[in-house]
Design an enzyme around this catalytic site. Structure first.
Site, PDB file in Angstrom:
ATOM      1  N   LYS A 113      -2.182 -39.630  27.191  1.00 21.84           N
ATOM      2  CA  LYS A 113      -2.064 -38.267  26.645  1.00 21.84           C
ATOM      3  C   LYS A 113      -3.137 -37.403  27.277  1.00 21.84           C
ATOM      4  CE  LYS A 113       0.460 -36.018  23.575  1.00 21.84           C
ATOM      5  NZ  LYS A 113       1.863 -36.255  23.171  1.00 21.84           N
ATOM      6  N   ASN A 228       9.872 -26.003  19.565  1.00 22.75           N
ATOM      7  CA  ASN A 228      10.869 -26.602  20.453  1.00 22.75           C
ATOM      8  C   ASN A 228      11.675 -27.680  19.733  1.00 22.75           C
ATOM      9  OD1 ASN A 228      12.183 -27.343  22.878  1.00 22.75           O
ATOM     10  ND2 ASN A 228      10.734 -29.017  23.113  1.00 22.75           N
ATOM     11  N   SER A 365      12.313 -38.428  29.113  1.00 28.66           N
ATOM     12  CA  SER A 365      11.300 -38.329  30.182  1.00 28.66           C
ATOM     13  C   SER A 365      11.421 -39.533  31.115  1.00 28.66           C
ATOM     14  CB  SER A 365       9.894 -38.310  29.589  1.00 28.66           C
ATOM     15  OG  SER A 365       9.548 -37.004  29.208  1.00 28.66           O
TER      16      SER A 365
HETATM   17  P1  NAD Z   1       5.908 -26.297  19.653  1.00 24.83           P
HETATM   18  O1  NAD Z   1       4.616 -25.770  20.099  1.00 24.83           O
HETATM   19  O2  NAD Z   1       7.149 -25.878  20.364  1.00 24.83           O
HETATM   20  O3  NAD Z   1       6.136 -25.973  18.098  1.00 24.83           O
HETATM   21  C1  NAD Z   1       5.189 -26.200  17.121  1.00 24.83           C
HETATM   22  C2  NAD Z   1       5.623 -25.386  15.914  1.00 24.83           C
HETATM   23  O4  NAD Z   1       4.765 -25.668  14.827  1.00 24.83           O
HETATM   24  C3  NAD Z   1       5.568 -23.874  16.122  1.00 24.83           C
HETATM   25  O5  NAD Z   1       6.679 -23.270  15.493  1.00 24.83           O
HETATM   26  C4  NAD Z   1       4.292 -23.472  15.395  1.00 24.83           C
HETATM   27  O6  NAD Z   1       4.328 -22.120  14.950  1.00 24.83           O
HETATM   28  C5  NAD Z   1       4.341 -24.436  14.250  1.00 24.83           C
HETATM   29  N1  NAD Z   1       3.060 -24.654  13.603  1.00 24.83           N
HETATM   30  C6  NAD Z   1       1.825 -24.750  14.139  1.00 24.83           C
HETATM   31  N2  NAD Z   1       0.918 -24.938  13.166  1.00 24.83           N
HETATM   32  C7  NAD Z   1       1.614 -24.981  11.996  1.00 24.83           C
HETATM   33  C8  NAD Z   1       1.260 -25.145  10.641  1.00 24.83           C
HETATM   34  N3  NAD Z   1      -0.017 -25.320  10.286  1.00 24.83           N
HETATM   35  N4  NAD Z   1       2.237 -25.142   9.722  1.00 24.83           N
HETATM   36  C9  NAD Z   1       3.534 -24.962  10.073  1.00 24.83           C
HETATM   37  N5  NAD Z   1       3.924 -24.783  11.338  1.00 24.83           N
HETATM   38  C10 NAD Z   1       2.976 -24.794  12.277  1.00 24.83           C
HETATM   39  O7  NAD Z   1       5.747 -27.892  19.656  1.00 24.83           O
HETATM   40  P2  NAD Z   1       6.879 -28.981  19.702  1.00 24.83           P
HETATM   41  O8  NAD Z   1       7.073 -29.389  21.116  1.00 24.83           O
HETATM   42  O9  NAD Z   1       8.034 -28.529  18.878  1.00 24.83           O
HETATM   43  O10 NAD Z   1       6.125 -30.200  18.985  1.00 24.83           O
HETATM   44  C11 NAD Z   1       6.041 -30.300  17.565  1.00 24.83           C
HETATM   45  C12 NAD Z   1       5.532 -31.670  17.189  1.00 24.83           C
HETATM   46  O11 NAD Z   1       6.421 -32.655  17.728  1.00 24.83           O
HETATM   47  C13 NAD Z   1       4.141 -32.037  17.726  1.00 24.83           C
HETATM   48  O12 NAD Z   1       3.471 -32.845  16.785  1.00 24.83           O
HETATM   49  C14 NAD Z   1       4.433 -32.841  18.967  1.00 24.83           C
HETATM   50  O13 NAD Z   1       3.380 -33.723  19.296  1.00 24.83           O
HETATM   51  C15 NAD Z   1       5.660 -33.580  18.505  1.00 24.83           C
HETATM   52  N6  NAD Z   1       6.476 -34.062  19.607  1.00 24.83           N
HETATM   53  C16 NAD Z   1       7.001 -33.204  20.520  1.00 24.83           C
HETATM   54  C17 NAD Z   1       7.755 -33.716  21.565  1.00 24.83           C
HETATM   55  C18 NAD Z   1       8.411 -32.811  22.569  1.00 24.83           C
HETATM   56  O14 NAD Z   1       9.212 -33.305  23.371  1.00 24.83           O
HETATM   57  N7  NAD Z   1       8.154 -31.514  22.542  1.00 24.83           N
HETATM   58  C19 NAD Z   1       7.963 -35.088  21.677  1.00 24.83           C
HETATM   59  C20 NAD Z   1       7.418 -35.951  20.717  1.00 24.83           C
HETATM   60  C21 NAD Z   1       6.666 -35.415  19.683  1.00 24.83           C
END
Ligand code: NAD
Length: 439
Positions: A113, A228, A365
């Site tokens: 990471k 996302n 991925s």
């Molecule tokens: P992102 O940045 O697209 O979205 C994050 C969302 O969370 C945003 O809408 C943001 O406004 C919101 N947010 C931030 N702080 C917050 C809070 N305190 N309360 C409520 N909402 C809040 O990120 P993402 O890619 O959607 O990832 C979200 C989670 O999923 C993360 O924990 C990430 O590690 C995990 N994840 C993502 C992926 C991926 O492919 N993108 C894969 C595995 C895990």
């Protein structure tokens, strides 16, 4: 069997909490003491400072990290996060989870990471590009298609992955698409990568809820985090009839008992950057009756399913007693602390763990990496069909382990991953093998 925690990681709280989950699973796994000792230490950690020339001419230094936790089963694999809370503790914990996630899905990868401590909303696009390229300059010798492969995470996206791949290719003087996944399609990205984490979660959720005979039309859902993953998952669930009654982002949330129109909220958020409970027809969006709720209120809603899809440590010992959902599917990494886990279990709430539920992202991925290396590209239907097969297969296997051992799905997922990791680590030789010295 207990192995003392190394001093260098003793004060790392998130990491310590992450490791507690491992300890529970160890009772059910027959792995050598050597393998266990290896898994207590990250293989390599890199901390870098990245100088960036800002638009106003000043020079700003940013702190960045890359941790490769284990690469016994293959090159390190893991995203890069841009967030003000990024620290070595967080990056190391996320790399640890990636190690188990890749083993659980039987992908030929180890866990890694990366991250940079910043608020990306405060930087211009030009500054973000210089920072992203500077990060690759700083870590180029630490990564590579056969060493450690990057991907998007919180507040990083396909464009940023494209800059990173381009910078690595410039440094190496050869086009190297397989060093980064989650790239734009035209730079070697995979069909279906953008929706992969949500899609994978959707397949796992359906597989599990089928076992409880939970009918989508009679199931209410609350989702924390409309980014996302959260937004796409909300739409996928709504499409097959689940009633998504609440969603939120970092600014707060929306609740409507009759269910929210998710495509309209996505469209409104895309155009206005804010969230409103709306019903959109073409370019016109009408606001419908709804309640504004805080993230704290969202977590405590009386719904069937709660999906934390934002950041870690959202459900702790302090708010776990308020949770009323029947099922929690962890889409974010580490949204529930180990202390909260115990409380939820005591309340009869079933928790389905991050390393399984959000593994669709790393699975596609892996497909992207395979396509980059073979030069043969798949259709979106092919990607989704292979993703569904993997998610359903590993969800079913984890379910069987949970049933056979009488453990939670989290512990079962760690047992499943530890068995594969232990086997790989032990294949290099164990104490017994050397001491007995027999063929
Ligand atoms: P992102 O940045 O697209 O979205 C994050 C969302 O969370 C945003 O809408 C943001 O406004 C919101 N947010 C931030 N702080 C917050 C809070 N305190 N309360 C409520 N909402 C809040 O990120 P993402 O890619 O959607 O990832 C979200 C989670 O999923 C993360 O924990 C990430 O590690 C995990 N994840 C993502 C992926 C991926 O492919 N993108 C894969 C595995 C895990």
């Amino acid at each position: 069997m207990t192995i003392e925690t190394p001093k260098s990681v003793r004060e790392l709280s998130l990491f310590e909490d992450a490791r507690k989950r491992l300890d529970k699973a160890l009772k059910y796994v027959s792995m050598s003491e050597d393998a266990l000792r290896r898994l207590k230490y990250p293989k390599a950690s890199l901390s870098v400072s990245i100088p960036v020339r800002m638009d106003n001419g000043s020079l700003k230094i940013f702190q960045g990290y890359r941790v490769r936790y284990d690469d016994t089963r293959g090159p390190g694999k893991g995203g890069v996060r841009y967030h003000p809370n990024v620290s070595i503790d967080e990056v190391q914990s996320l790399a640890f989870w990636m190690t188990f996630k890749c083993a659980l899905l039987n992908l030929p990868f180890g866990g890694a990471k990366g991250g940079i401590t910043l608020n990306p909303k405060e930087l211009s696009r030009q500054e973000l590009e210089r920072l992203s390229r500077g990060y690759i300059d700083a870590i180029a010798d630490f990564i590579g298609p056969n060493v450690d492969i990057l991907a998007p995470d919180v507040y990083t996206n396909a464009t940023i992955m494209g800059w990173m791949m381009d910078q690595y290719s410039i440094i190496k003087r050869q086009v190297s698409p397989a060093v980064v996944t989650g790239k734009p399609l035209m730079m070697g990205g995979s069909q279906g990568r953008n929706s992969a984490t949500a899609m994978g979660a959707f397949y796992a959720i359906n597989t599990i809820l089928h076992k409880f005979e939970q009918i989508p039309r009679q199931t209410t859902v609350a989702i924390q985090g409309f980014g996302n993953v959260g937004a796409i998952l909300a739409e996928l669930l709504a499409q097959v009839g689940y009633k998504v009654v609440a969603v939120s982002d970092s600014q707060g949330g929306l609740y409507a008992q009759q269910g929210l129109d998710i495509p309209s909220i996505r469209q409104y958020k895309h155009e206005n950057r804010g969230m409103k409970a709306v019903y959109c027809k073409d370019t016109v969006c009408d606001i419908v009756e709804h309640k504004i709720i805080s993230n704290k209120e969202l977590l405590a809603l009386d719904v069937d399913i709660l999906i934390p899809a934002a950041l870690e440590n959202q459900i702790t010992a302090a708010n776990a007693p308020d949770i009323k959902a029947k099922y929690i599917f962890e889409v974010a990494n580490g949204p529930i602390t180990s202390a909260a886990d115990e409380i939820l279990e005591g309340q009869g709430i079933r928790v389905f763990p991050d390393i399984l539920i959000n593994a669709g992202g790393v699975t596609v991925s892996y497909f992207e990496w395979v396509q980059n290396r073979s030069g043969l590209y798949w259709t979106e239907a092919e990607v989704n069909q292979r993703l569904e097969q993997k998610m359903v297969e590993e969800t079913e296997q984890t379910w069987c382990i949970a049933q056979n051992t009488g453990t939670s799905m989290r512990t079962a997922a760690y047992i499943h991953a530890l068995n594969r990791l232990g086997e790989a680590l032990d294949a290099k030789g164990t104490r017994d093998y050397y001491v007995n010295n027999q063929w």
